[in-house]
Design an enzyme around this catalytic site. Sequence first.
Site, PDB file in Angstrom:
ATOM      1  N   ASP A  82       0.857  -1.192   0.000  1.00 42.77           N
ATOM      2  CA  ASP A  82       0.000   0.000   0.000  1.00 42.77           C
ATOM      3  C   ASP A  82       0.899   1.250   0.000  1.00 42.77           C
ATOM      4  OD1 ASP A  82      -2.412   1.421   0.294  1.00 42.77           O
ATOM      5  OD2 ASP A  82      -2.297   1.366   2.487  1.00 42.77           O
ATOM      6  N   HIS A 180      -7.560   9.969   4.221  1.00 46.14           N
ATOM      7  CA  HIS A 180      -7.117   8.976   5.215  1.00 46.14           C
ATOM      8  C   HIS A 180      -7.456   9.429   6.634  1.00 46.14           C
ATOM      9  CE1 HIS A 180      -4.256   7.891   1.839  1.00 46.14           C
ATOM     10  NE2 HIS A 180      -4.834   6.750   2.112  1.00 46.14           N
ATOM     11  N   GLY A 181      -7.579   8.451   7.540  1.00 50.60           N
ATOM     12  CA  GLY A 181      -7.696   8.768   8.961  1.00 50.60           C
ATOM     13  C   GLY A 181      -9.134   8.857   9.453  1.00 50.60           C
ATOM     14  N   HIS A 211      -9.243   4.991  -1.818  1.00 51.58           N
ATOM     15  CA  HIS A 211      -8.473   5.051  -0.558  1.00 51.58           C
ATOM     16  C   HIS A 211      -9.275   5.860   0.461  1.00 51.58           C
ATOM     17  CE1 HIS A 211      -4.302   3.613  -1.543  1.00 51.58           C
ATOM     18  NE2 HIS A 211      -4.923   3.514  -2.701  1.00 51.58           N
ATOM     19  N   GLY A 212      -8.827   5.814   1.706  1.00 50.82           N
ATOM     20  CA  GLY A 212      -9.463   6.649   2.734  1.00 50.82           C
ATOM     21  C   GLY A 212     -10.936   6.343   2.876  1.00 50.82           C
ATOM     22  N   SER A 214     -12.659   4.349   5.146  1.00 46.63           N
ATOM     23  CA  SER A 214     -13.236   3.835   6.391  1.00 46.63           C
ATOM     24  C   SER A 214     -14.519   4.588   6.730  1.00 46.63           C
ATOM     25  CB  SER A 214     -12.244   3.992   7.554  1.00 46.63           C
ATOM     26  OG  SER A 214     -11.341   2.907   7.576  1.00 46.63           O
ATOM     27  N   ASN A 254     -10.283   0.586   0.314  1.00 49.43           N
ATOM     28  CA  ASN A 254      -9.215   0.477   1.320  1.00 49.43           C
ATOM     29  C   ASN A 254      -9.715   0.823   2.724  1.00 49.43           C
ATOM     30  OD1 ASN A 254      -7.518   0.020  -0.809  1.00 49.43           O
ATOM     31  ND2 ASN A 254      -6.051   1.593  -0.264  1.00 49.43           N
ATOM     32  N   ARG A 281      -3.714 -11.935  25.561  1.00 52.46           N
ATOM     33  CA  ARG A 281      -4.711 -12.696  24.804  1.00 52.46           C
ATOM     34  C   ARG A 281      -6.120 -12.220  25.101  1.00 52.46           C
ATOM     35  NH1 ARG A 281      -2.238 -18.413  26.568  1.00 52.46           N
ATOM     36  NH2 ARG A 281      -2.361 -17.214  28.499  1.00 52.46           N
TER      37      ARG A 281
END
Length: 309
Positions: A82, A180-181, A211-212, A214, A254, A281
Site C-alpha cells: 500500500d 485517510h484517517g 483510498h481513505g 473507512s 481500502n 490474549r
Amino acid sequence: MPLVTTKEMFKKSIEEKFAIGAFNINNMEFVQAILDAAAEESSPVILQTSSSALKYARIPYLKHMIEAGLEEHDVEVALHLDHGPDFETCKLCVDSGYTSVMFDGSKYDFEKNIELTKQVVDYAHSKGVVVEAELGKLAGIEDNVNVSEEDSMFTNPEEALEFVKRTNCDSLAIAIGTSHGAYKFKGEAKLRFDILEKVKELLPDTPIVLHGASTVIPEYVQICNEFGATLAGAKGVPDEMLHEASKRGVSKINVDTDLRLAMTAGIRKTFAENPEVFDPRKYLGLGRDYIKETVKHKIVDVFGSNEKA
Ligand code: G3H
Ligand code: 13P
Ligand code: ZN
C-alpha cells in the site's frame, strides 16, 4: 491455495458490480480476523501493508503469517504493498513474493508520476505482479483547502485516461473526496460520484480504487471515547456511499482506520472493565473479535463480495 494477483478478482468485480475489501495489516490478530471473516463469507480479499508496516512487522513475518492463514483457509488472497513510496520499496515487495504493489506518485506532477509509475509497472509486470497507481490528491479536513484548490485535487477523468494508457498500470486510485484517517468531513459527507462516473465512462475496464474509505464506525468511536479516548468529531464515509461506490464501478475499497478503531475499542473496553487483566490474549482477543465482525459487515452488507470466491 497460493496467493493470487488481483486480476481475476477485479475482473469479476467489474462484471458483477461489487468491490473487494483491501485491509491493512500490521500483526497476527489482524491477519487472523480478516482471513477468518473472508473464509466464513467465501469472499476474495486483499491484505495490504504500508511501508511503515514493513518496518514494524518485517516482510518475512507478514508473508508467513498470511501463508499460515492460507494453510487453514481456502480463500482468494492477494498480498499488496500500500502506498509504495519509491521504486526500491516496490521492487523489494515484488522480489519478496507480493502479488500486487501500489506505486503512489500522487505527490509528483503528472509527467513525473507517469515516468515513475511506468518504471514500477515495467519491473512488476516482468515478474507477473500487478500495479496500482494513483492520480489526484486525497485531502484531509485539516488541510483547509478552498474550493478551487479542492477541485484541482480531485482526479481529472481525461488525465486518468491518458495516465492509464501511458503507464499501463493495472488499477487506478482516484480522488473523489475521501481522505485517510478518522476525520474525513467537517459537515455532511460528500463524494464526487460525477467524477467516478466520468472516469468509468472513459476507463470501463480499469479497476478503480478508493483510498481513505473507512466508515469511522460510530459504535467503536463511542466505546473508545467512553473508555478514555479523545476522538471527538471523528467522521468517515457512510456505508451507503461505499455501497453506491461499489455499484458504480469501484473495485477495491481500502480500510485501515476502522480496523484500528475496532482493535482499540476492544483493548480499551477490556482494560476499563477488568483492571486486573494483564494477559494480552484477553485484550487482543476482544480486539480481534471486533475486527472480524467489522470485516464481515463490510464484505456482506457494504461491498457485496461474499459468495464470490
Ligand atoms: O494509507 C495509509 C494507511 O492507513 C497506512 O498507514 O503508514 O500508518 O501504516 P501507516
Ligand atoms: P482509512 O484511513 O480511511 O482507513 O484509509 C486507509 C487507506 O486508504 C489505506 O491505503
Ligand atoms: Zn491509502
